[in-house]
Design a protein around this motif. Structure first.
Motif, PDB file in Angstrom:
ATOM      1  N   ASP A   5       5.045  -5.167   0.917  1.00 43.96           N
ATOM      2  CA  ASP A   5       3.905  -5.369   1.812  1.00 43.96           C
ATOM      3  C   ASP A   5       3.120  -4.075   2.056  1.00 43.96           C
ATOM      4  O   ASP A   5       1.977  -4.115   2.501  1.00 43.96           O
ATOM      5  CB  ASP A   5       4.370  -5.886   3.186  1.00 43.96           C
ATOM      6  CG  ASP A   5       5.031  -7.249   3.098  1.00 43.96           C
ATOM      7  OD1 ASP A   5       4.698  -8.002   2.165  1.00 43.96           O
ATOM      8  OD2 ASP A   5       5.862  -7.560   3.960  1.00 43.96           O
ATOM      9  N   LEU A   6       3.763  -2.933   1.821  1.00 47.28           N
ATOM     10  CA  LEU A   6       3.205  -1.655   2.245  1.00 47.28           C
ATOM     11  C   LEU A   6       2.049  -1.208   1.363  1.00 47.28           C
ATOM     12  O   LEU A   6       2.084  -1.348   0.143  1.00 47.28           O
ATOM     13  CB  LEU A   6       4.296  -0.578   2.236  1.00 47.28           C
ATOM     14  CG  LEU A   6       5.525  -0.852   3.116  1.00 47.28           C
ATOM     15  CD1 LEU A   6       6.518   0.281   2.982  1.00 47.28           C
ATOM     16  CD2 LEU A   6       5.120  -1.058   4.561  1.00 47.28           C
ATOM     17  N   VAL A   7       1.041  -0.646   2.022  1.00 42.71           N
ATOM     18  CA  VAL A   7      -0.097  -0.017   1.353  1.00 42.71           C
ATOM     19  C   VAL A   7      -0.401   1.272   2.108  1.00 42.71           C
ATOM     20  O   VAL A   7      -0.008   1.428   3.270  1.00 42.71           O
ATOM     21  CB  VAL A   7      -1.343  -0.932   1.341  1.00 42.71           C
ATOM     22  CG1 VAL A   7      -1.103  -2.158   0.495  1.00 42.71           C
ATOM     23  CG2 VAL A   7      -1.739  -1.314   2.762  1.00 42.71           C
ATOM     24  N   PRO A   8      -1.077   2.230   1.506  1.00 42.55           N
ATOM     25  CA  PRO A   8      -1.424   3.455   2.217  1.00 42.55           C
ATOM     26  C   PRO A   8      -2.305   3.165   3.432  1.00 42.55           C
ATOM     27  O   PRO A   8      -3.125   2.250   3.422  1.00 42.55           O
ATOM     28  CB  PRO A   8      -2.192   4.268   1.159  1.00 42.55           C
ATOM     29  CG  PRO A   8      -1.732   3.714  -0.147  1.00 42.55           C
ATOM     30  CD  PRO A   8      -1.484   2.262   0.090  1.00 42.55           C
ATOM     31  N   GLY A   9      -2.083   3.934   4.504  1.00 41.33           N
ATOM     32  CA  GLY A   9      -2.943   3.826   5.675  1.00 41.33           C
ATOM     33  C   GLY A   9      -2.410   2.985   6.804  1.00 41.33           C
ATOM     34  O   GLY A   9      -3.077   2.827   7.828  1.00 41.33           O
ATOM     35  N   LEU A  10      -1.188   2.437   6.682  1.00 42.03           N
ATOM     36  CA  LEU A  10      -0.612   1.640   7.762  1.00 42.03           C
ATOM     37  C   LEU A  10       0.008   2.558   8.808  1.00 42.03           C
ATOM     38  O   LEU A  10       0.478   3.653   8.506  1.00 42.03           O
ATOM     39  CB  LEU A  10       0.455   0.690   7.214  1.00 42.03           C
ATOM     40  CG  LEU A  10       0.014  -0.352   6.187  1.00 42.03           C
ATOM     41  CD1 LEU A  10       1.197  -1.224   5.788  1.00 42.03           C
ATOM     42  CD2 LEU A  10      -1.115  -1.194   6.727  1.00 42.03           C
ATOM     43  N   SER A  11       0.033   2.092  10.053  1.00 38.60           N
ATOM     44  CA  SER A  11       0.662   2.848  11.129  1.00 38.60           C
ATOM     45  C   SER A  11       1.598   1.944  11.910  1.00 38.60           C
ATOM     46  O   SER A  11       1.527   0.717  11.807  1.00 38.60           O
ATOM     47  CB  SER A  11      -0.395   3.437  12.075  1.00 38.60           C
ATOM     48  OG  SER A  11      -1.172   2.399  12.650  1.00 38.60           O
ATOM     49  N   ASN A  12       2.489   2.559  12.694  1.00 40.01           N
ATOM     50  CA  ASN A  12       3.451   1.824  13.526  1.00 40.01           C
ATOM     51  C   ASN A  12       4.223   0.786  12.703  1.00 40.01           C
ATOM     52  O   ASN A  12       4.388  -0.368  13.096  1.00 40.01           O
ATOM     53  CB  ASN A  12       2.734   1.145  14.692  1.00 40.01           C
ATOM     54  CG  ASN A  12       3.706   0.737  15.787  1.00 40.01           C
ATOM     55  OD1 ASN A  12       4.786   1.324  15.930  1.00 40.01           O
ATOM     56  ND2 ASN A  12       3.341  -0.280  16.554  1.00 40.01           N
ATOM     57  N   VAL A  13       4.716   1.210  11.559  1.00 40.50           N
ATOM     58  CA  VAL A  13       5.405   0.319  10.624  1.00 40.50           C
ATOM     59  C   VAL A  13       6.884   0.205  10.980  1.00 40.50           C
ATOM     60  O   VAL A  13       7.548   1.202  11.260  1.00 40.50           O
ATOM     61  CB  VAL A  13       5.259   0.842   9.178  1.00 40.50           C
ATOM     62  CG1 VAL A  13       6.153   0.064   8.222  1.00 40.50           C
ATOM     63  CG2 VAL A  13       3.806   0.765   8.742  1.00 40.50           C
ATOM     64  N   SER A  14       7.388  -1.024  10.991  1.00 42.45           N
ATOM     65  CA  SER A  14       8.830  -1.281  11.111  1.00 42.45           C
ATOM     66  C   SER A  14       9.318  -1.779   9.759  1.00 42.45           C
ATOM     67  O   SER A  14       8.668  -2.611   9.126  1.00 42.45           O
ATOM     68  CB  SER A  14       9.108  -2.322  12.194  1.00 42.45           C
ATOM     69  OG  SER A  14       8.744  -1.825  13.468  1.00 42.45           O
ATOM     70  N   LEU A  15      10.481  -1.277   9.346  1.00 37.89           N
ATOM     71  CA  LEU A  15      10.949  -1.550   7.991  1.00 37.89           C
ATOM     72  C   LEU A  15      12.467  -1.521   7.963  1.00 37.89           C
ATOM     73  O   LEU A  15      13.089  -0.689   8.621  1.00 37.89           O
ATOM     74  CB  LEU A  15      10.383  -0.485   7.048  1.00 37.89           C
ATOM     75  CG  LEU A  15      10.679  -0.584   5.559  1.00 37.89           C
ATOM     76  CD1 LEU A  15       9.946  -1.760   4.942  1.00 37.89           C
ATOM     77  CD2 LEU A  15      10.252   0.709   4.856  1.00 37.89           C
ATOM     78  N   LYS A  16      13.061  -2.439   7.220  1.00 40.82           N
ATOM     79  CA  LYS A  16      14.497  -2.411   6.954  1.00 40.82           C
ATOM     80  C   LYS A  16      14.709  -2.226   5.465  1.00 40.82           C
ATOM     81  O   LYS A  16      14.046  -2.882   4.657  1.00 40.82           O
ATOM     82  CB  LYS A  16      15.166  -3.702   7.426  1.00 40.82           C
ATOM     83  CG  LYS A  16      15.204  -3.866   8.932  1.00 40.82           C
ATOM     84  CD  LYS A  16      15.890  -5.151   9.335  1.00 40.82           C
ATOM     85  CE  LYS A  16      15.917  -5.307  10.852  1.00 40.82           C
ATOM     86  NZ  LYS A  16      16.550  -6.578  11.270  1.00 40.82           N
ATOM     87  N   ALA A  17      15.618  -1.332   5.103  1.00 39.73           N
ATOM     88  CA  ALA A  17      15.830  -1.041   3.688  1.00 39.73           C
ATOM     89  C   ALA A  17      17.215  -0.449   3.488  1.00 39.73           C
ATOM     90  O   ALA A  17      17.936  -0.160   4.447  1.00 39.73           O
ATOM     91  CB  ALA A  17      14.763  -0.073   3.178  1.00 39.73           C
TER      92      ALA A  17
END
Length: 358
Positions: free
Chosen positions: A68-80
């Motif tokens: 889902d990620l692209v450059p320029g996102l903020s306040n991202v929550s992610l599990k990996a």
């Protein structure tokens, strides 16, 4: 709740907005991001920016996928999952201060990318190990040298998800001598190997171990190993490779005394005998030479009562024998193999053999 229709319905219930207005918000968000995200991701980002929780069955914020990620996102929550932890690098900042940067390779079921930690944020990696699952919050994305990168912001957090951990628990049966090496870019490295007995015997390799870890590696000690990656060695045997020693936890308060491996008498040795323990007296001054391929080797004669057999050492062990061994010294080798060479039966010392001079 995971598909677009369910999310759309939930957003409409919470906000009371008509379908057309919600679709405009989604289209606007996609346009802002250069149409690099789909409707599903755009709607989740719109909801997050407006502090709307579409996942009311859980207190967690919506978590994005790497795809889902692209450059320029903020306040991202992610599990990996952490697949590789790089080396901590220090550099001089423009203001003269000392900076730190650490790159971590992370992955989920949709893709892989780099997680980048700066300065005091590099301390978040303490206690993290390869193979563990993590939750990242308050991150942002940007384009780096090797593609998309996730950076943890000032309020960002990185936490281990212990419920997914599945450590190997067992007891250290053997510890091999560390091996020093030089990488292709000229950096010095070290690797140590040991064998753990759990459901079966497992060889474990720890890359660039600290002196503290090396001092804890004792045969008989209880150990837990988290994460790591499995690879096949030259003989097709499975090895577990650990690139960050935080994944190795040794309990020196729980050490069992192990029986020493049997020493094979030299007259008992036969061709192709593997993984032998031998002991004898060095008969001659070690001879150091180099093959046409550039490999260093050293040959000695080892005597056990009336039997004498040649022993061949390679590379770093050849240098060690040349520097330290003298005629009349007792030599014990744990982990050598027998083969027929140009001059008959001889012992070959490999990179994992443990050498003790007395």
């Amino acid at each position: 709740m995971s598909n677009f229709d369910d999310l759309f319905k939930k957003y409409k219930e919470i906000t009371g907005l008509p379908d057309e207005e919600i679709l405009k918000l989604i289209e606007s968000k996609k346009k802002d991001l250069g149409y690099l995200v789909n409707d599903d991701v755009a709607l989740r980002l719109v909801a997050k920016e407006n502090a709307i929780n579409l996942y009311d069955s859980s207190p967690e914020k919506p978590s994005l996928k790497i795809d889902d990620l692209v450059p320029g996102l903020s306040n991202v929550s992610l599990k990996a999952k952490i697949s590789r932890i790089g080396d901590l690098r220090e550099f001089k900042k423009k203001d003269g201060g000392l900076g730190k940067v650490l790159r971590v390779r992370i992955a989920d079921d949709t893709g892989i990318c780099n997680l980048v930690l700066w300065d005091e944020k590099t301390e978040l990696i303490s206690g993290i190990y390869e193979g563990c699952n993590i939750a990242i919050t308050a991150a942002y994305t940007k384009t780096g040298l090797n593609g998309l990168e996730v950076h943890i912001g000032q309020k960002g957090k990185l936490e281990v998800l212990p419920e997914f951990s599945n450590p190997i628990k067992g007891r250290i049966m053997r510890v091999f001598d560390p091996i020093d090496f030089i990488t292709s870019d000229g950096r010095r490295g070290r690797v140590v190997a040991f064998v753990v007995k759990c459901e079966k015997q497992q060889k474990v390799l720890v890359w660039n171990p600290s002196d503290q870890l090396l001092s804890k590696l004792k045969a008989g000690a209880a150990v837990e190993i988290f994460g790591g990656m499995t690879k096949k060695d030259f003989n097709g045997e499975t090895e577990l490779h650990i690139n960050n020693e935080n994944g190795v936890r040794i309990d020196l308060d729980d050490v069992n005394e192990l029986h020493e491996r049997r020493v094979t008498r030299l007259f008992e040795i036969k061709d192709e005998d593997p993984d032998l323990v031998v002991e004898g007296i060095i008969e001659n001054d070690p001879d150091l030479a180099t093959t046409q391929a550039g490999k260093q080797y050293c040959r000695i004669l080892l005597r056990d009562q009336e039997t004498v057999i040649p022993v061949v050492f390679w590379n770093d062990k050849a240098v060690k024998i040349k520097q330290s061994a003298r005629p009349g010294m007792v030599l014990r080798i744990d982990g050598c193999s027998a083969r027929y060479g140009p001059n008959g039966l001889e012992l070959s010392v490999n990179r994992w053999s443990k050498i003790k001079l007395g």
